[in-house]
Design a protein around this motif. Structure first.
Motif, PDB file in Angstrom:
ATOM      1  N   SER A   1       0.801  -1.226   0.000  1.00  0.00           N
ATOM      2  CA  SER A   1       0.000   0.000   0.000  1.00  0.00           C
ATOM      3  C   SER A   1       0.833   1.275   0.000  1.00  0.00           C
ATOM      4  CB  SER A   1      -0.930   0.010   1.212  1.00  0.00           C
ATOM      5  OG  SER A   1      -0.180  -0.002   2.421  1.00  0.00           O
ATOM      6  N   LEU A   2       2.163   1.133   0.080  1.00  0.00           N
ATOM      7  CA  LEU A   2       3.039   2.300   0.044  1.00  0.00           C
ATOM      8  C   LEU A   2       3.701   2.401  -1.327  1.00  0.00           C
ATOM      9  CD1 LEU A   2       4.776   1.932   3.530  1.00  0.00           C
ATOM     10  CD2 LEU A   2       2.826   3.397   2.918  1.00  0.00           C
ATOM     11  N   PRO A   3       3.933   3.625  -1.820  1.00  0.00           N
ATOM     12  CA  PRO A   3       4.570   3.782  -3.134  1.00  0.00           C
ATOM     13  C   PRO A   3       5.921   3.085  -3.171  1.00  0.00           C
ATOM     14  CG  PRO A   3       3.696   5.889  -2.367  1.00  0.00           C
ATOM     15  CD  PRO A   3       3.595   4.930  -1.213  1.00  0.00           C
ATOM     16  N   PRO A   4       6.375   2.684  -4.376  1.00  0.00           N
ATOM     17  CA  PRO A   4       7.652   1.981  -4.497  1.00  0.00           C
ATOM     18  C   PRO A   4       8.857   2.781  -4.027  1.00  0.00           C
ATOM     19  CG  PRO A   4       6.305   1.610  -6.436  1.00  0.00           C
ATOM     20  CD  PRO A   4       5.605   2.662  -5.636  1.00  0.00           C
ATOM     21  N   ASN A   5       8.796   4.096  -4.077  1.00  0.00           N
ATOM     22  CA  ASN A   5       9.869   4.921  -3.514  1.00  0.00           C
ATOM     23  C   ASN A   5       9.275   6.265  -3.093  1.00  0.00           C
ATOM     24  OD1 ASN A   5       9.787   6.670  -5.772  1.00  0.00           O
ATOM     25  ND2 ASN A   5      11.444   5.601  -6.815  1.00  0.00           N
ATOM     26  N   ASP A   6      10.136   7.182  -2.682  1.00  0.00           N
ATOM     27  CA  ASP A   6       9.651   8.441  -2.108  1.00  0.00           C
ATOM     28  C   ASP A   6       9.621   9.591  -3.095  1.00  0.00           C
ATOM     29  OD1 ASP A   6      12.340   8.952  -2.476  1.00  0.00           O
ATOM     30  OD2 ASP A   6      12.751   9.519  -0.398  1.00  0.00           O
ATOM     31  N   TRP A   7       9.700   9.318  -4.392  1.00  0.00           N
ATOM     32  CA  TRP A   7       9.763  10.402  -5.365  1.00  0.00           C
ATOM     33  C   TRP A   7       8.466  11.204  -5.362  1.00  0.00           C
ATOM     34  CZ3 TRP A   7      12.121   7.911 -10.418  1.00  0.00           C
ATOM     35  CH2 TRP A   7      13.403   7.402 -10.108  1.00  0.00           C
ATOM     36  N   THR A   8       8.616  12.508  -5.563  1.00  0.00           N
ATOM     37  CA  THR A   8       7.456  13.385  -5.653  1.00  0.00           C
ATOM     38  C   THR A   8       7.301  13.896  -7.083  1.00  0.00           C
ATOM     39  OG1 THR A   8       8.801  15.275  -4.967  1.00  0.00           O
ATOM     40  CG2 THR A   8       7.576  14.118  -3.258  1.00  0.00           C
TER      41      THR A   8
ATOM     42  N   ARG B   1      14.885  14.680  -1.553  1.00  0.00           N
ATOM     43  CA  ARG B   1      15.332  16.069  -1.699  1.00  0.00           C
ATOM     44  C   ARG B   1      14.510  16.746  -2.787  1.00  0.00           C
ATOM     45  NH1 ARG B   1      19.922  12.830  -1.479  1.00  0.00           N
ATOM     46  NH2 ARG B   1      21.335  13.207   0.261  1.00  0.00           N
ATOM     47  N   PRO B   2      14.460  18.080  -2.794  1.00  0.00           N
ATOM     48  CA  PRO B   2      13.718  18.787  -3.844  1.00  0.00           C
ATOM     49  C   PRO B   2      14.368  18.587  -5.213  1.00  0.00           C
ATOM     50  CG  PRO B   2      14.209  20.237  -1.980  1.00  0.00           C
ATOM     51  CD  PRO B   2      15.012  18.992  -1.790  1.00  0.00           C
ATOM     52  N   THR B   3      13.552  18.625  -6.270  1.00  0.00           N
ATOM     53  CA  THR B   3      14.078  18.492  -7.634  1.00  0.00           C
ATOM     54  C   THR B   3      13.405  19.507  -8.552  1.00  0.00           C
ATOM     55  OG1 THR B   3      12.450  16.771  -8.134  1.00  0.00           O
ATOM     56  CG2 THR B   3      14.624  16.045  -7.421  1.00  0.00           C
ATOM     57  N   HIS B   4      13.166  20.701  -8.059  1.00  0.00           N
ATOM     58  CA  HIS B   4      12.538  21.743  -8.869  1.00  0.00           C
ATOM     59  C   HIS B   4      13.578  22.773  -9.304  1.00  0.00           C
ATOM     60  CE1 HIS B   4       8.248  20.699  -8.385  1.00  0.00           C
ATOM     61  NE2 HIS B   4       8.668  20.152  -7.255  1.00  0.00           N
TER      62      HIS B   4
ATOM     63  N   PRO C   1      23.878  18.405  -9.162  1.00  0.00           N
ATOM     64  CA  PRO C   1      24.268  17.278  -8.316  1.00  0.00           C
ATOM     65  C   PRO C   1      24.276  17.658  -6.832  1.00  0.00           C
ATOM     66  CG  PRO C   1      25.801  17.580 -10.160  1.00  0.00           C
ATOM     67  CD  PRO C   1      24.932  18.790 -10.115  1.00  0.00           C
ATOM     68  N   VAL C   2      23.994  16.705  -5.994  1.00  0.00           N
ATOM     69  CA  VAL C   2      24.114  16.857  -4.546  1.00  0.00           C
ATOM     70  C   VAL C   2      25.222  15.918  -4.093  1.00  0.00           C
ATOM     71  CG1 VAL C   2      22.978  16.597  -2.314  1.00  0.00           C
ATOM     72  CG2 VAL C   2      21.679  17.441  -4.290  1.00  0.00           C
ATOM     73  N   ASP C   3      26.282  16.486  -3.549  1.00  0.00           N
ATOM     74  CA  ASP C   3      27.459  15.691  -3.171  1.00  0.00           C
ATOM     75  C   ASP C   3      27.964  14.866  -4.352  1.00  0.00           C
ATOM     76  OD1 ASP C   3      27.294  16.662  -0.548  1.00  0.00           O
ATOM     77  OD2 ASP C   3      25.926  15.059   0.057  1.00  0.00           O
ATOM     78  N   GLY C   4      27.909  15.489  -5.528  1.00  0.00           N
ATOM     79  CA  GLY C   4      28.420  14.842  -6.728  1.00  0.00           C
ATOM     80  C   GLY C   4      27.485  13.853  -7.384  1.00  0.00           C
ATOM     81  N   VAL C   5      26.270  13.688  -6.845  1.00  0.00           N
ATOM     82  CA  VAL C   5      25.318  12.712  -7.377  1.00  0.00           C
ATOM     83  C   VAL C   5      24.095  13.434  -7.921  1.00  0.00           C
ATOM     84  CG1 VAL C   5      23.885  10.711  -6.826  1.00  0.00           C
ATOM     85  CG2 VAL C   5      26.128  10.975  -5.736  1.00  0.00           C
ATOM     86  N   MET C   6      23.720  13.102  -9.162  1.00  0.00           N
ATOM     87  CA  MET C   6      22.501  13.662  -9.711  1.00  0.00           C
ATOM     88  C   MET C   6      21.290  12.932  -9.142  1.00  0.00           C
ATOM     89  SD  MET C   6      22.957  16.255 -11.692  1.00  0.00           S
ATOM     90  CE  MET C   6      21.368  16.372 -12.539  1.00  0.00           C
ATOM     91  N   PRO C   7      20.156  13.627  -8.986  1.00  0.00           N
ATOM     92  CA  PRO C   7      18.931  12.921  -8.579  1.00  0.00           C
ATOM     93  C   PRO C   7      18.663  11.754  -9.526  1.00  0.00           C
ATOM     94  CG  PRO C   7      18.592  15.292  -8.529  1.00  0.00           C
ATOM     95  CD  PRO C   7      19.937  15.073  -9.158  1.00  0.00           C
ATOM     96  N   PRO C   8      18.150  10.638  -9.024  1.00  0.00           N
ATOM     97  CA  PRO C   8      18.062   9.416  -9.834  1.00  0.00           C
ATOM     98  C   PRO C   8      17.084   9.498 -11.001  1.00  0.00           C
ATOM     99  CG  PRO C   8      16.964   9.116  -7.722  1.00  0.00           C
ATOM    100  CD  PRO C   8      17.696  10.416  -7.638  1.00  0.00           C
TER     101      PRO C   8
END
Length: 587
Positions: A169-176, A254-257, A262-269
């Motif tokens: 019943s919970l979404p597969p991940n926390d993406w908004t 984290r926000p993606t607007h 990158p955050v700490d060298g990593v792009m949002p997935p």
């Protein structure tokens, strides 16, 4: 298109001018035909709001065809059509139900072919929108996926996943979602039980395609060929940096607007994953098999150094410079983003593609009427703080004059050549942007920049169509008639005549293919040279002097010996060159 710093040369006596003082004459840009895109000025048309040819209150393809002379007279090189495909219009046409057809409310394929032929006849190329990240939930492929079982080939075209938790019943991940709320919606399976979830980075009516599936790639190549075979000149690619998602779809709390970094060298997935580049290279190979230069323009809200990776020599041709668009009217930030953008794109041999307004953001004639940063996509309502309209228009004219002096390509949004402001008093009941409902009426959205254009001052719907302005698909503000094309055409000092003048000079002086050189100036002033043209943009509160002997070519506000606040001036010094002599001879 490299940049440098130098000290301005001395000049003689300044001249007074108005914005429309320059006659239409002179040689074409001279760029090789296949390289047209490197310097082009491209005009965005939002079909619903440009011109209504059949009187139903909604813009359409015949309406656009009937107004192409306006674009030819304006002096643009190409137009970009926002989606005209069959769509339930849950997101203004960016929820596509059929990529290889025309929505009946806009016309027919024959109407499209007529528009394309007429545009080519008047020397205007045509770029169409490609929406590859997501489709409409009414697309036949998604309807088939809903009817199919988990694990089926039909569902593999999209991102279907089991939910989390003991009962899923919970979404597969926390993406908004970019439109607020969760990026996942749960489906009801054929047996009536709650089932899997599907991913939609935007509205729930816009399921994301699964670009890891070769069948998706093959079908989009068929779409590209369909429109290329009809002789379109290229594609503006919507949300192109979201096509490939990180393996496993990991959480990202984290926000993606806005511009995404990158955050700490990593792009949002969900953004700018490495796999997008092979897709773009395959499209580039396909386009290069067609005669003439057909182009790809990337919509990617990325910083200049990330966006430049998309426009390497074997990938896309252009990428919108959204960092420039979101920069406030302040000298130091603008100088920095201009320099950084040119450096990043020079590094991959691509032009910088400048833009100030589009169908997703507050019009810059209103945006610059606020001090500091604004929420670009949040919209404005009647009970919100209102922009200072005279100040906003003054700064918008100055900002456009600065932008069109820069080397590279530029995009204009329909109505900005009229100084059209955001519609800030739309009735909330008329709003159609899905973010209005998804945000619980907290964010009004983008309808304010999509209101139908005014063509005349007194006709029904201000010449947009035959219905009254209150019966168009979005209601027109009562004062829009004062901004109409017919009111401004031929009127010295009007915003329309300013745009015509700037575009003519830009072509004559070949500014698009030039090189920018920064010149010394006070902190609140941007001064640059592009070839023989010098530019002063005064972002301060006090007038600044023009150099002695400056011969003014164009100005966003009337000038004499000084550039007033919030104004931009183009001028030359030294001996007149051939382009300036042509202006003088005609004038």
């Amino acid at each position: 298109m490299t940049t440098a710093d130098s000290t301005p040369a001395a000049a003689a006596t300044p001249a007074a001018t108005s914005a429309a003082a320059v006659a239409q004459a002179g040689p074409p840009s001279g760029a090789a035909d296949d390289d047209w895109w490197r310097t082009a000025v491209i005009y965005q048309i939002y079909p619903r709001s440009f011109a209504d040819g059949d009187g139903d209150g909604t813009g359409d393809l015949p309406g656009i065809t009937g107004r192409l002379d306006h674009l030819a007279d304006l002096g643009v090189d190409a137009l970009w059509l926002s989606p005209y495909y069959p769509s339930p219009q849950r997101d203004g046409g960016y929820d596509v139900a059929d990529y290889r057809a025309v929505d009946p409310r806009y016309g027919t394929l024959a109407d499209f072919d007529e528009l394309l032929a007429r545009a080519h006849d008047v020397g205007i190329r045509v770029i169409v929108d490609l929406v590859p990240n997501h489709c409409s939930s009414e697309h036949l492929a998604f309807r088939a996926a809903l009817a199919a079982a988990p694990g089926s080939d039909e569902r593999a075209l999209f991102h279907f996943r089991d939910g989390r938790g003991p009962d899923g019943s919970l979404p597969p991940n926390d993406w908004t979602s970019m439109f607020e709320g969760p990026a996942w919606t749960r489906v009801t399976e054929a047996d009536g039980r709650p089932g899997q979830w599907y991913l939609h980075l935007f509205d729930a009516s816009q399921p994301d395609w699964n670009w890891d599936n070769p069948a998706v790639r093959e079908d989009f190549e068929r779409t590209l060929r369909f429109w290329l075979d009809r002789d379109v000149d290229g594609f503006r690619v919507d949300v192109c940096d979201a096509l490939v998602k990180a393996p496993g779809l990991p959480d990202w709390p984290r926000p993606t607007h806005g511009v995404i970094e990158p955050v700490d060298g990593v792009m949002p997935p969900m953004w700018d994953q490495e796999g997008i580049h092979e897709i773009f290279r395959s499209w580039r190979r396909l386009l290069d098999t067609y005669d003439g230069r057909r182009i790809l323009c990337a919509e990617a809200w990325l910083p200049p150094e990330r966006a430049a990776r998309i426009i390497r020599a074997d990938e896309m041709h252009q990428a919108f410079n959204f960092r420039f668009l979101e920069t406030p009217w302040q000298a130091a930030p603008l100088r920095n983003v201009i320099a950084e953008s040119l450096a990043a794109n020079d590094g991959v041999g691509a032009p910088t593609t400048w833009v100030l307004s589009n169908h997703d953001v507050m019009r810059h004639a209103s945006r610059f009427g606020y001090e500091g940063q604004v929420e670009l996509e949040h919209g404005v309502g009647a009970d919100d703080p209102q922009p200072d309209r005279p100040l906003g228009l003054r700064r918008a004219r100055a900002a456009t004059a600065l932008m069109l002096a820069l080397p590279g390509s530029a995009y204009l949004y329909q109505g900005e050549e009229l100084g059209l402001p955001e519609a800030t008093a739309l009735p909330d009941a008329a709003r159609q942007d899905p973010v209005w409902e998804r945000s619980g009426h907290r964010i009004r959205g983008r309808d304010g920049c999509r209101v139908p254009l005014p063509w005349t001052e007194t006709d029904p719907a201000f010449g947009f169509g035959t219905r009254s302005g209150s019966d168009t698909w979005l209601p027109q503000p009562p004062d829009y008639g004062s901004y109409a094309v017919a009111v401004q055409r031929g009127r010295p000092g009007s915003t329309l005549e300013l745009y015509r003048t700037l575009l003519d000079l830009r072509r004559r002086y070949r500014l698009g293919e030039g090189t920018l050189k920064w010149l010394s100036s006070p902190d609140v002033v941007l001064r640059l040279a592009n070839g023989s043209v010098e530019v002063v943009a005064n972002l301060g509160a006090q007038p600044v002097p023009l150099p002695p002997g400056a011969r003014v070519l164009a100005a966003s506000e009337p000038v004499t010996a000084h550039v007033p606040p919030d104004a931009t001036v183009w001028f030359t010094t030294g001996e007149p060159d051939r382009a300036e002599a042509a202006v003088t001879a005609v004038a």
